[in-house]
Design a protein around this motif. Structure first.
Motif, short mmCIF file in Angstrom:
data_model
loop_
_atom_site.label_atom_id
_atom_site.label_comp_id
_atom_site.label_asym_id
_atom_site.label_seq_id
_atom_site.Cartn_x
_atom_site.Cartn_y
_atom_site.Cartn_z
N THR A 76 0.80 -1.22 0.00
CA THR A 76 0.00 0.00 0.00
C THR A 76 0.83 1.27 0.00
N THR A 77 1.72 1.42 0.95
CA THR A 77 2.43 2.70 1.12
C THR A 77 3.36 3.00 -0.05
N TYR A 78 4.08 2.03 -0.53
CA TYR A 78 5.08 2.27 -1.56
C TYR A 78 4.49 2.22 -2.98
N SER A 79 3.21 1.95 -3.12
CA SER A 79 2.65 1.81 -4.46
C SER A 79 2.68 3.14 -5.20
N PRO A 80 2.96 3.12 -6.50
CA PRO A 80 2.94 4.34 -7.30
C PRO A 80 1.50 4.73 -7.64
N PRO A 81 1.29 5.94 -8.16
CA PRO A 81 -0.07 6.33 -8.58
C PRO A 81 -0.51 5.49 -9.77
N LEU A 82 -1.62 4.81 -9.63
CA LEU A 82 -2.09 3.87 -10.65
C LEU A 82 -3.47 4.26 -11.14
N HIS A 83 -3.62 4.47 -12.43
CA HIS A 83 -4.93 4.60 -13.05
C HIS A 83 -5.39 3.22 -13.49
N HIS A 84 -6.68 3.08 -13.66
CA HIS A 84 -7.25 1.76 -13.90
C HIS A 84 -6.63 1.07 -15.10
N ASN A 85 -6.36 1.80 -16.17
CA ASN A 85 -5.88 1.18 -17.40
C ASN A 85 -4.36 1.26 -17.55
N ASP A 86 -3.66 1.70 -16.52
CA ASP A 86 -2.20 1.75 -16.59
C ASP A 86 -1.64 0.34 -16.72
N ARG A 87 -0.56 0.23 -17.47
CA ARG A 87 0.13 -1.03 -17.61
C ARG A 87 1.29 -1.11 -16.62
N VAL A 88 1.38 -2.21 -15.91
CA VAL A 88 2.44 -2.35 -14.91
C VAL A 88 3.77 -2.55 -15.64
N ILE A 138 -10.05 6.63 7.09
CA ILE A 138 -8.75 6.11 7.48
C ILE A 138 -7.71 6.78 6.59
N ASN A 139 -6.85 7.58 7.18
CA ASN A 139 -5.85 8.29 6.39
C ASN A 139 -4.87 7.32 5.77
N SER A 140 -4.62 7.50 4.48
CA SER A 140 -3.60 6.71 3.81
C SER A 140 -2.27 7.45 3.90
N ASP A 141 -1.18 6.72 3.75
CA ASP A 141 0.13 7.38 3.79
C ASP A 141 0.87 7.18 2.47
N PHE A 142 0.11 7.24 1.35
CA PHE A 142 0.74 7.20 0.04
C PHE A 142 1.69 8.39 -0.10
N PHE A 143 2.55 8.30 -1.10
CA PHE A 143 3.46 9.41 -1.39
C PHE A 143 2.89 10.32 -2.48
N TYR A 144 1.75 9.98 -3.05
CA TYR A 144 1.12 10.80 -4.10
C TYR A 144 -0.23 11.29 -3.61
N SER A 145 -0.74 12.33 -4.29
CA SER A 145 -2.00 12.95 -3.88
C SER A 145 -3.17 12.05 -4.21
N LYS A 146 -4.30 12.36 -3.58
CA LYS A 146 -5.50 11.55 -3.76
C LYS A 146 -5.98 11.54 -5.21
N ASP A 147 -5.77 12.66 -5.92
CA ASP A 147 -6.20 12.73 -7.32
C ASP A 147 -5.16 12.16 -8.28
N SER A 171 3.37 17.18 1.69
CA SER A 171 4.11 16.81 2.90
C SER A 171 5.41 16.08 2.56
N VAL A 172 5.45 15.38 1.43
CA VAL A 172 6.67 14.68 1.02
C VAL A 172 7.76 15.68 0.67
N ARG A 173 7.40 16.66 -0.16
CA ARG A 173 8.39 17.67 -0.57
C ARG A 173 8.83 18.50 0.64
N LYS A 174 7.90 18.82 1.51
CA LYS A 174 8.25 19.60 2.68
C LYS A 174 9.17 18.80 3.61
N TRP A 175 8.89 17.53 3.73
CA TRP A 175 9.74 16.66 4.57
C TRP A 175 11.16 16.60 4.03
N VAL A 176 11.28 16.46 2.70
CA VAL A 176 12.61 16.43 2.08
C VAL A 176 13.35 17.74 2.32
#
Length: 542
Positions: free
Chosen positions: A356-368, A411-420, A427-432
């Motif tokens: 969950t946390t390390y997953s990249p932003p995925l659209h439904h039709n994206d190819r892995v 339930i807050n997620s802790d992804f590294f990308y935005s909800k959209d 928060s990632v850029r600010k943390w860096v």
């Protein structure tokens, strides 16, 4: 008329009694042999070994079933005379060809029947037996593992045959060979300590166990020379999906990965097996995963040895992923798609499981594709640098801050990308940015942070660097740091700017580890389908 009925009743009763005796006689409990007798001593030795291991190891059988002991038991059972050549010859034949068969008969207190089985041509390679009962009017038939049918000794009842069918497995624990695959029946006993192995990780498509395999029953490593070390640790992954084609694809990929040669940051497949309807993968067992290591060392010492060791691990992990990505594409090998790390499939994103946390932003039709792994690796590196600079508790703070960017969900997620799915979370850029201001964040670590943000954690997959390119850049940094202590240990010089309020605190929020791990389920790098690990050899903090 009465006489006819009487004899009919008597015949029927006798038939019922014989049928019941054949079907219902309880298992034979061997009579206790006289204390000190050869047979009694051997029975005690085998019983003790089974109680200790829950199977009887090969070395126990080899040591216990020797020519002297076998000859003495043959004499004790009245099968041969003590001083005849026949005793020596029969004992030698048993030791050479029927050790396990003889051990089974000893346990059943039927050692005297070894000659019957040898006359039928039965040897250890004919085991295991299966018991076939066609109907209650005919005696049961024993069938060898090659399908040959034999009649049991005449004085054996159904209970004894059932005992044979069950107790034979005590002597038949398999020997695992490197790169082998094994199909086991449900009744197979496996050579693991305690038979019950403890689950240490579980995901959507499998769970990982830590087991201990007896040294007699594998050829993976040399037997331990340390007294009392009879078992070696292994990691066993049980796959929840049972599709044989997917399993074979997975197995072929892992074999191809191992055939590329040893790699210090890849844990290669040892063997595979199928048991009780499930497929299993066996790997060497890492001492701990990365999360456990960080927790055990909450804030590492800050010195050149520690920093160089960390950089070497970071380079090594990238090298391992690069090796994975150098294998032929899925269209060439039909590689499996269920991987939390080390993606190679071009299947739709919706069909692939990610941590969950390390997953990249995925659209439904994206190819892995491979670029997805680069994002995940970048997330891991951000947490690795956070541990170096601020310690383990700060990793939990980082997670909580990312969760606050997703405050609209229950339930807050802790992804590294935005909800959209359009940007990296603020928060990632600010943390860096705040990491770069910390006194412990030296020039080389700042460059590593820039590499992660500019080349790895990028929303559009095509703009991410390849694993090979990341490895090349990281190796350049490592070599420069190894030769230039200022680059390794001193802050990067930059123009003054207004400082933002600090986000990091080494004494900040305590995060419950168990809940934190269960929600994120991400740091299983040491033992996963494709295992990427840190090399803790000569770690300065250990």
């Amino acid at each position: 008329m009465n006489s006819v009925l009487y004899w009919a009743f008597l015949a029927g009763s006798l038939f019922a009694f014989l049928s019941w005796r054949r079907r219902s006689t309880p298992p034979i409990t061997p009579n206790k042999c006289p204390e000190g007798s050869p047979l009694g001593q051997l029975q005690d030795s085998l019983a003790f070994s089974f109680l200790k291991h829950e199977f009887i190891p090969r070395s126990t059988i080899d040591a216990a079933i020797n020519e002297t002991t076998v000859r003495d038991i043959l004499v004790e059972e009245g099968l041969v005379d003590a001083d005849c050549v026949q005793a020596e010859d029969l004992a030698k034949k048993i030791v050479q060809h029927a050790r396990k068969m003889f051990a089974i008969l000893v346990v059943l207190n039927k050692a005297r029947d070894i000659r019957t089985f040898l006359k039928l041509g039965i040897q250890d390679h004919d085991l295991p037996f299966s018991l076939r009962v066609e109907n209650e009017q005919l005696p049961p038939i024993l069938r060898t593992n090659q399908g040959r049918e034999i009649m049991a000794p005449e004085d054996w009842n159904y209970g004894t045959l059932r005992d044979l069918e069950k107790k034979q497995w005590d002597m038949l624990a398999p020997v695992f060979r490197k790169n082998g695959h094994y199909e086991f029946p449900k009744t197979q006993l496996l050579p693991f300590a305690g038979q019950t192995i403890v689950a240490i990780r579980q995901g959507a498509h499998g769970e990982v166990f830590r087991g201990r395999i007896h040294f007699d029953h594998h050829d993976f490593w040399e037997p331990s020379t340390i007294k009392g070390k009879e078992y070696a640790p292994v990691a066993i992954k049980k796959l929840f999906w049972t599709d044989p084609q997917l399993f074979e694809q997975e197995r072929e990929f892992l074999k191809a990965l191992g055939s590329a040669g040893p790699h210090p940051h890849l844990i290669n497949l040892l063997c595979t097996y199928t048991h009780k309807g499930y497929n299993y993968l066996m790997f060497p067992c890492a001492d701990e995963n990365l999360r456990d290591f960080w927790k055990r060392t909450p804030l590492p010492d800050f010195n050149d040895r520690l920093l160089l060791w960390c950089l070497k691990q970071i380079v090594g992990i990238a090298s391992g992923l690069s090796r994975i990505h150098e294998l032929p594409r899925p269209s060439d090998l039909g590689l499996a798609k269920f991987h939390s790390f080390g993606s190679r499939s071009t299947d739709p994103a919706a069909t692939v499981a990610f941590a969950t946390t390390y997953s990249p932003p995925l659209h439904h039709n994206d190819r892995v594709n491979r670029e997805f792994d680069v994002w995940s690796l970048g997330c891991l590196y951000l947490e690795f640098i956070t541990w170096i600079v601020c310690g383990e508790e700060a990793i939990g703070q980082f997670s909580e801050l990312r969760g606050k960017d997703d405050s609209n969900t229950e339930i807050n997620s802790d992804f590294f990308y935005s909800k959209d799915l359009k940007t990296v979370r603020p928060s990632v850029r600010k943390w860096v940015a705040e990491l770069k201001e910390d006194p412990r964040c030296t020039h080389v670590l700042c460059d590593l942070l820039d590499l992660v943000i500019e080349n790895m954690i990028r929303i559009h997959a095509r703009t991410r660097s390849s694993a090979q390119r990341v490895h090349f850049r990281l190796n350049e940094m490592y070599e420069k740091a190894r030769k230039d202590k200022k680059y390794l240990l001193e802050k990067k010089q930059k123009s003054p700017k207004q400082q933002e309020p600090p986000l990091l605190s080494r004494s900040g929020v305590y995060v419950n580890w168990w809940v934190y791990y269960k929600e994120r389920d991400k740091n299983n790098w040491a033992i996963a389908h494709v295992c990427i690990c840190m090399n803790l050899h000569r770690c300065p903090v250990l």
